[in-house]
Design a protein around this motif. Structure first.
Motif, PDB file in Angstrom:
ATOM      1  N   GLU A 181     -14.716   6.039 -11.537  1.00 37.89           N
ATOM      2  CA  GLU A 181     -13.472   6.287 -10.807  1.00 37.89           C
ATOM      3  C   GLU A 181     -12.249   6.004 -11.670  1.00 37.89           C
ATOM      4  O   GLU A 181     -11.275   6.766 -11.677  1.00 37.89           O
ATOM      5  CB  GLU A 181     -13.436   5.423  -9.543  1.00 37.89           C
ATOM      6  N   LEU A 182     -12.284   4.911 -12.416  1.00 39.56           N
ATOM      7  CA  LEU A 182     -11.139   4.550 -13.247  1.00 39.56           C
ATOM      8  C   LEU A 182     -10.899   5.586 -14.338  1.00 39.56           C
ATOM      9  O   LEU A 182      -9.755   6.023 -14.565  1.00 39.56           O
ATOM     10  CB  LEU A 182     -11.365   3.163 -13.860  1.00 39.56           C
ATOM     11  N   THR A 183     -11.957   5.992 -15.026  1.00 39.27           N
ATOM     12  CA  THR A 183     -11.791   6.993 -16.089  1.00 39.27           C
ATOM     13  C   THR A 183     -11.364   8.337 -15.512  1.00 39.27           C
ATOM     14  O   THR A 183     -10.592   9.072 -16.137  1.00 39.27           O
ATOM     15  CB  THR A 183     -13.085   7.145 -16.902  1.00 39.27           C
ATOM     16  N   ARG A 184     -11.848   8.671 -14.310  1.00 41.67           N
ATOM     17  CA  ARG A 184     -11.425   9.918 -13.672  1.00 41.67           C
ATOM     18  C   ARG A 184      -9.939   9.889 -13.358  1.00 41.67           C
ATOM     19  O   ARG A 184      -9.218  10.871 -13.572  1.00 41.67           O
ATOM     20  CB  ARG A 184     -12.226  10.145 -12.391  1.00 41.67           C
ATOM     21  N   ARG A 185      -9.462   8.772 -12.850  1.00 39.00           N
ATOM     22  CA  ARG A 185      -8.045   8.653 -12.518  1.00 39.00           C
ATOM     23  C   ARG A 185      -7.172   8.743 -13.760  1.00 39.00           C
ATOM     24  O   ARG A 185      -6.118   9.377 -13.760  1.00 39.00           O
ATOM     25  CB  ARG A 185      -7.789   7.333 -11.794  1.00 39.00           C
ATOM     26  N   ILE A 186      -7.609   8.098 -14.823  1.00 43.57           N
ATOM     27  CA  ILE A 186      -6.827   8.130 -16.057  1.00 43.57           C
ATOM     28  C   ILE A 186      -6.785   9.550 -16.620  1.00 43.57           C
ATOM     29  O   ILE A 186      -5.733  10.030 -17.068  1.00 43.57           O
ATOM     30  CB  ILE A 186      -7.408   7.138 -17.082  1.00 43.57           C
ATOM     31  N   ALA A 187      -7.912  10.243 -16.582  1.00 42.70           N
ATOM     32  CA  ALA A 187      -7.961  11.614 -17.092  1.00 42.70           C
ATOM     33  C   ALA A 187      -7.072  12.546 -16.281  1.00 42.70           C
ATOM     34  O   ALA A 187      -6.527  13.525 -16.818  1.00 42.70           O
ATOM     35  CB  ALA A 187      -9.399  12.131 -17.086  1.00 42.70           C
ATOM     36  N   GLY A 188      -6.876  12.257 -15.006  1.00 44.66           N
ATOM     37  CA  GLY A 188      -6.093  13.130 -14.149  1.00 44.66           C
ATOM     38  C   GLY A 188      -4.618  12.786 -14.049  1.00 44.66           C
ATOM     39  O   GLY A 188      -3.882  13.411 -13.281  1.00 44.66           O
ATOM     40  N   ASN A 193      12.841  -5.599   2.796  1.00 46.51           N
ATOM     41  CA  ASN A 193      14.165  -5.258   3.306  1.00 46.51           C
ATOM     42  C   ASN A 193      15.024  -4.533   2.280  1.00 46.51           C
ATOM     43  O   ASN A 193      16.199  -4.268   2.541  1.00 46.51           O
ATOM     44  CB  ASN A 193      14.889  -6.530   3.767  1.00 46.51           C
ATOM     45  N   ALA A 194      14.449  -4.243   1.117  1.00 45.34           N
ATOM     46  CA  ALA A 194      15.219  -3.554   0.075  1.00 45.34           C
ATOM     47  C   ALA A 194      15.440  -2.099   0.467  1.00 45.34           C
ATOM     48  O   ALA A 194      14.607  -1.476   1.131  1.00 45.34           O
ATOM     49  CB  ALA A 194      14.481  -3.629  -1.259  1.00 45.34           C
ATOM     50  N   GLU A 195      16.561  -1.557   0.032  1.00 49.79           N
ATOM     51  CA  GLU A 195      16.861  -0.152   0.265  1.00 49.79           C
ATOM     52  C   GLU A 195      16.250   0.680  -0.859  1.00 49.79           C
ATOM     53  O   GLU A 195      16.263   0.276  -2.023  1.00 49.79           O
ATOM     54  CB  GLU A 195      18.368   0.066   0.297  1.00 49.79           C
ATOM     55  N   ALA A 196      15.735   1.853  -0.504  1.00 53.69           N
ATOM     56  CA  ALA A 196      15.124   2.741  -1.501  1.00 53.69           C
ATOM     57  C   ALA A 196      16.196   3.619  -2.143  1.00 53.69           C
ATOM     58  O   ALA A 196      17.005   4.222  -1.445  1.00 53.69           O
ATOM     59  CB  ALA A 196      14.052   3.608  -0.854  1.00 53.69           C
ATOM     60  N   GLY A 197      16.172   3.687  -3.474  1.00 51.13           N
ATOM     61  CA  GLY A 197      17.147   4.499  -4.186  1.00 51.13           C
ATOM     62  C   GLY A 197      16.589   5.808  -4.704  1.00 51.13           C
ATOM     63  O   GLY A 197      17.346   6.685  -5.135  1.00 51.13           O
ATOM     64  N   ASN A 198      15.257   5.970  -4.696  1.00 53.68           N
ATOM     65  CA  ASN A 198      14.629   7.186  -5.232  1.00 53.68           C
ATOM     66  C   ASN A 198      13.579   7.702  -4.252  1.00 53.68           C
ATOM     67  O   ASN A 198      12.781   6.923  -3.721  1.00 53.68           O
ATOM     68  CB  ASN A 198      13.950   6.900  -6.578  1.00 53.68           C
ATOM     69  N   THR A 199      13.551   8.994  -4.037  1.00 51.87           N
ATOM     70  CA  THR A 199      12.568   9.585  -3.131  1.00 51.87           C
ATOM     71  C   THR A 199      11.331  10.036  -3.903  1.00 51.87           C
ATOM     72  O   THR A 199      11.325  10.077  -5.129  1.00 51.87           O
ATOM     73  CB  THR A 199      13.174  10.794  -2.407  1.00 51.87           C
ATOM     74  N   GLY A 200      10.282  10.365  -3.153  1.00 50.54           N
ATOM     75  CA  GLY A 200       9.080  10.930  -3.762  1.00 50.54           C
ATOM     76  C   GLY A 200       8.101   9.878  -4.219  1.00 50.54           C
ATOM     77  O   GLY A 200       8.023   8.770  -3.697  1.00 50.54           O
ATOM     78  N   GLY A 201       7.317  10.221  -5.249  1.00 55.75           N
ATOM     79  CA  GLY A 201       6.308   9.323  -5.775  1.00 55.75           C
ATOM     80  C   GLY A 201       5.000   9.423  -5.004  1.00 55.75           C
ATOM     81  O   GLY A 201       4.890  10.145  -4.014  1.00 55.75           O
ATOM     82  N   ALA A 202       4.004   8.681  -5.471  1.00 58.99           N
ATOM     83  CA  ALA A 202       2.692   8.687  -4.819  1.00 58.99           C
ATOM     84  C   ALA A 202       1.999   7.354  -5.032  1.00 58.99           C
ATOM     85  O   ALA A 202       2.108   6.750  -6.104  1.00 58.99           O
ATOM     86  CB  ALA A 202       1.819   9.823  -5.361  1.00 58.99           C
ATOM     87  N   ALA A 203       1.288   6.893  -3.991  1.00 60.78           N
ATOM     88  CA  ALA A 203       0.480   5.673  -4.069  1.00 60.78           C
ATOM     89  C   ALA A 203      -0.880   5.974  -3.456  1.00 60.78           C
ATOM     90  O   ALA A 203      -0.963   6.461  -2.336  1.00 60.78           O
ATOM     91  CB  ALA A 203       1.161   4.523  -3.338  1.00 60.78           C
ATOM     92  N   VAL A 204      -1.937   5.685  -4.210  1.00 65.00           N
ATOM     93  CA  VAL A 204      -3.298   6.033  -3.798  1.00 65.00           C
ATOM     94  C   VAL A 204      -4.166   4.780  -3.833  1.00 65.00           C
ATOM     95  O   VAL A 204      -4.080   3.989  -4.778  1.00 65.00           O
ATOM     96  CB  VAL A 204      -3.898   7.109  -4.728  1.00 65.00           C
ATOM     97  N   SER A 205      -5.022   4.600  -2.818  1.00 61.82           N
ATOM     98  CA  SER A 205      -5.926   3.450  -2.753  1.00 61.82           C
ATOM     99  C   SER A 205      -7.367   3.895  -2.936  1.00 61.82           C
ATOM    100  O   SER A 205      -7.736   5.028  -2.598  1.00 61.82           O
ATOM    101  CB  SER A 205      -5.780   2.741  -1.402  1.00 61.82           C
ATOM    102  N   TRP A 206      -8.177   2.974  -3.444  1.00 55.68           N
ATOM    103  CA  TRP A 206      -9.619   3.214  -3.596  1.00 55.68           C
ATOM    104  C   TRP A 206     -10.356   1.912  -3.366  1.00 55.68           C
ATOM    105  O   TRP A 206      -9.901   0.835  -3.766  1.00 55.68           O
ATOM    106  CB  TRP A 206      -9.910   3.750  -5.003  1.00 55.68           C
ATOM    107  N   ARG A 207     -11.524   1.988  -2.747  1.00 61.38           N
ATOM    108  CA  ARG A 207     -12.405   0.830  -2.581  1.00 61.38           C
ATOM    109  C   ARG A 207     -13.805   1.236  -2.969  1.00 61.38           C
ATOM    110  O   ARG A 207     -14.261   2.329  -2.613  1.00 61.38           O
ATOM    111  CB  ARG A 207     -12.396   0.321  -1.135  1.00 61.38           C
TER     112      ARG A 207
END
Length: 657
Positions: free
Chosen positions: A534-541, A511-525
């Motif tokens: 995958e982890l080292t690739r993500r860190i490198a990028g 229920n919190a209000e958002a104060g900042n727009t944008g950003g990114a969230a990515v999932s992996w399984r």
């Protein structure tokens, strides 16, 4: 400023002429020192000089990359009535200044500087001032940790020129034949400083600006203990640090900032030293158990905890009572928590106390009269096992310190005590805090969020005898996480009902209000075999600097597995156990328990299988606790979040993200 000696002489002449024209009645000491300050405005600084004769106000306001300074020129600080008037005037004069995001310049962001004429002198009580002797004035202009960007300086300067009543804005310019070179050099150095600071960390605008609700909490006069609650990312700790400085200016005596989380104090201390360097000697940042051990040592009763011996004592006690307790709940960890967070954490000393009807906050299993008797026998055996070897666990140390404080209170009381992440402290720990802080006006501030509790069990502040009725504040706007990160974190339910730490309804993250727009969230399984690549690739990028990035796990054994991956990939890491907030170029790595209260530009989370569940109260509690831990982990990310889930081969349908 890269200027020749000739150019500096010209600037000094300009400064002297400006002061003679606009502030003709200056004494010799003020004229010399204000001339030296005015010369620096040929760079990226602004100076506002008081036009009237000396009175209970600052002589000047100085604005630059390091913040806003109220400058007083005198041999020593004014006496108390005049000092309070000076502080109040400076804080209130700047209150109307705003940035472009609806935030206000808070009075606690103003730095007070006392410049003494002549050589350095020792002052026994400088009060709220940073004291510099006349030959040390150049220290004000060293770019160590910029608070403000050039654009913010311009915006604040324009507003200050309009609202600082009785102050004249003055500024000098480099000589014409050196203007381009000097201007280029100054701008170049400014850009270099800003780029360097941005690589280490974003400009910390919280040091200067707060949103109106936050600012109101900082300056509010509380007639007893106060509480700040609210979802992750709403700026609770920022408000607490500003309030600590605000109270320090209006009181004498030591200050204490404490928490249950061992890794937080050095990080918050570094932040407070940037905000309020003049109170560095008064403010103490220490986690609660370290404070307790030091206190008992000072009283001639040193107590150390032998963690391995405590585990052995528990194991021996469990082996005697498991046949009775396993049919009720088979997991010994559940009973360890019952001892730690219920019986000892709540300070029960008799079976009758334990049997009294009470809300078992945070505990799914409801125990009957005879079942509690069996648990109590288990507890007594555990205590006997400790006593045989002369051992104490962490709860015992709190109990000993509480009894000692009640026997003989502190000789020098704290002027103010702030407790962060209070939801993870035991009830007896809260009673200890009440004893050392007192319950007088503005003495105790408790900060936390029940939804971010990462240890089982619970309480209400009133259970500890800490009255906060009418002095509770709830923050609702998330200023940390960008929209996409916040949306990802909000998927973790982390219990439907959230209270404000004293039984009333609170605000959940969803229920919190958002104060900042944008950003990114990515999932992996994927499988553990796929994780390393995958982890080292993500860190490198990553686009975020490595030093502004953290890898968060949920269990110690998972931490070991991921550190091995990072070591083999040659990625430099720093354990969150050793993190102090100082900038570096190492990836931060640790469990969610060590990440509490911290935030990073980018966060990577790896979640390994939790093991086969068998149902029951322990499994229900573990699932609820894991959701709260997930929420904490996700909300550590400001701009980017990568969430990796490692599945057993048989359960894996493929990778995504």
């Amino acid at each position: 400023m890269g200027l020749t000696k000739h150019a500096r002489r010209v600037l000094q002449q300009q400064a002297s002429a400006l002061l003679a024209e606009h502030v003709p009645r200056l004494g010799a000491d003020r004229r010399r020192i204000l001339t030296a300050l005015l010369v620096e405005t040929a760079g990226n600084w602004r100076l506002f000089v008081r036009a009237d004769p000396p009175d209970a106000r600052a002589d000047a306001f100085l604005l630059g990359p390091e913040g806003l300074f109220a400058v007083t020129v005198a041999a020593g600080p004014p006496e108390r009535p005049g000092l309070h008037a000076l502080v109040r005037h400076a804080e209130e004069s700047c209150a109307g200044i705003r940035d472009g995001r609806g935030r206000e310049l808070t009075g606690s962001a103003v730095h007070f500087v006392l410049i003494t004429p002549g050589p350095p002198v020792a002052l026994p009580d400088p009060g709220p001032f940073r004291v510099l002797a006349e030959p040390e004035v150049a220290k004000l202009f060293k770019r160590t940790a910029p608070h403000l960007t050039r654009r913010q300086i311009d915006a604040i300067g324009e507003q200050a020129a309009r609202i600082l009543d009785g102050y004249v804005p003055l500024r000098v310019r480099p000589p014409a034949h050196e203007a381009s070179a000097a201007g280029f050099l100054d701008a170049g150095r400014l850009v270099e400083a800003e780029v360097a600071a941005a690589q280490l960390r974003p400009f910390d605008s919280w040091l200067t600006f707060l949103h109106p609700h936050q600012r109101a909490i900082v300056t509010r006069d509380y007639r007893g203990p106060a509480r700040i609650s609210g979802p992750a990312g709403t700026g609770k700790t920022v408000v607490a640090l500003h309030r600590l400085r605000h109270v320090a200016r209006r009181s004498a005596g030591p200050l204490l900032f404490t928490t249950f989380v061992r890794t937080l104090p050095p990080v918050h201390e570094a932040a407070f030293r940037r905000l309020a360097p003049e109170f560095g000697g008064r403010a103490e940042f220490v986690h609660l158990h370290a404070w307790v051990r030091r206190f008992l040592t000072g009283r001639g009763r040193p107590v150390e905890v032998d963690a391995r011996g405590v585990r052995t004592a528990f194991g021996r006690a469990w082996s005697r009572h498991r046949a009775v307790l396993e049919p009720i709940e088979r997991h010994d960890e559940y009973w360890r928590t019952e001892l730690d967070r219920v019986i000892k954490g709540r300070g029960f000393t008799t079976l009758e106390e334990y049997r009294r009807p009470a809300v078992r906050r945070g505990r799914e299993l409801r125990l009957g009269f005879e079942q509690k008797a069996a648990v109590w026998q288990f507890y007594e055996t555990y205590q006997e096992m400790l006593a045989e070897r002369g051992l104490h666990d962490y709860n015992d140390v709190i109990d000993i310190a509480l009894a000692e404080l009640r026997r003989q209170p502190l000789e020098t009381r704290y002027a103010a005590v702030v407790v962060d992440e209070v939801q993870d402290i035991t009830l007896n720990g809260l009673r200890l805090i009440k004893e050392l802080a007192g319950t007088g006006p503005n003495q105790l501030l408790l900060v936390g969020d029940g939804q971010q509790q990462v240890y089982p069990g619970g309480w209400r502040l009133s259970d500890a005898g800490i009255p906060v009725l009418g002095r509770g504040e709830v923050l609702r706007v998330n200023y940390r996480n960008r929209t996409e990160v916040l949306a990802f974190a909000q998927q973790f339910d982390a219990v439907n009902e959230v209270d404000d730490l004293d039984g009333a309804s609170g605000v959940a993250l969803k229920n919190a209000e958002a104060g900042n727009t944008g950003g990114a969230a990515v999932s992996w399984r994927g499988t553990e075999a796929d994780l390393a690549a995958e982890l080292t690739r993500r860190i490198a990028g990553l686009t975020a600097p490595l030093g502004q990035t953290a890898l968060i796990l949920f269990q110690r054994q998972d931490l070991v597995r991921c550190r091995r991956i990072l070591r083999e990939a040659g990625i430099p890491v720093l354990s969150l156990d050793d993190y102090s907030g100082a900038p570096d170029d190492h990836l931060k790595v640790g469990t969610v328990h060590r990440a509490k209260g911290l935030d990073f530009q980018a966060v990577l989370v790896v979640e390994f299988p939790a093991g086969a569940g068998e149902g029951g109260a322990a499994a229900d509690e573990a699932a609820e606790l894991r959701d709260r831990q997930r929420l904490v982990a996700a909300t550590r990310a400001r701009d980017f979040l990568w969430w990796g889930v490692v599945e057993d081969v048989a359960d894996t349908d493929g990778a995504a993200g």
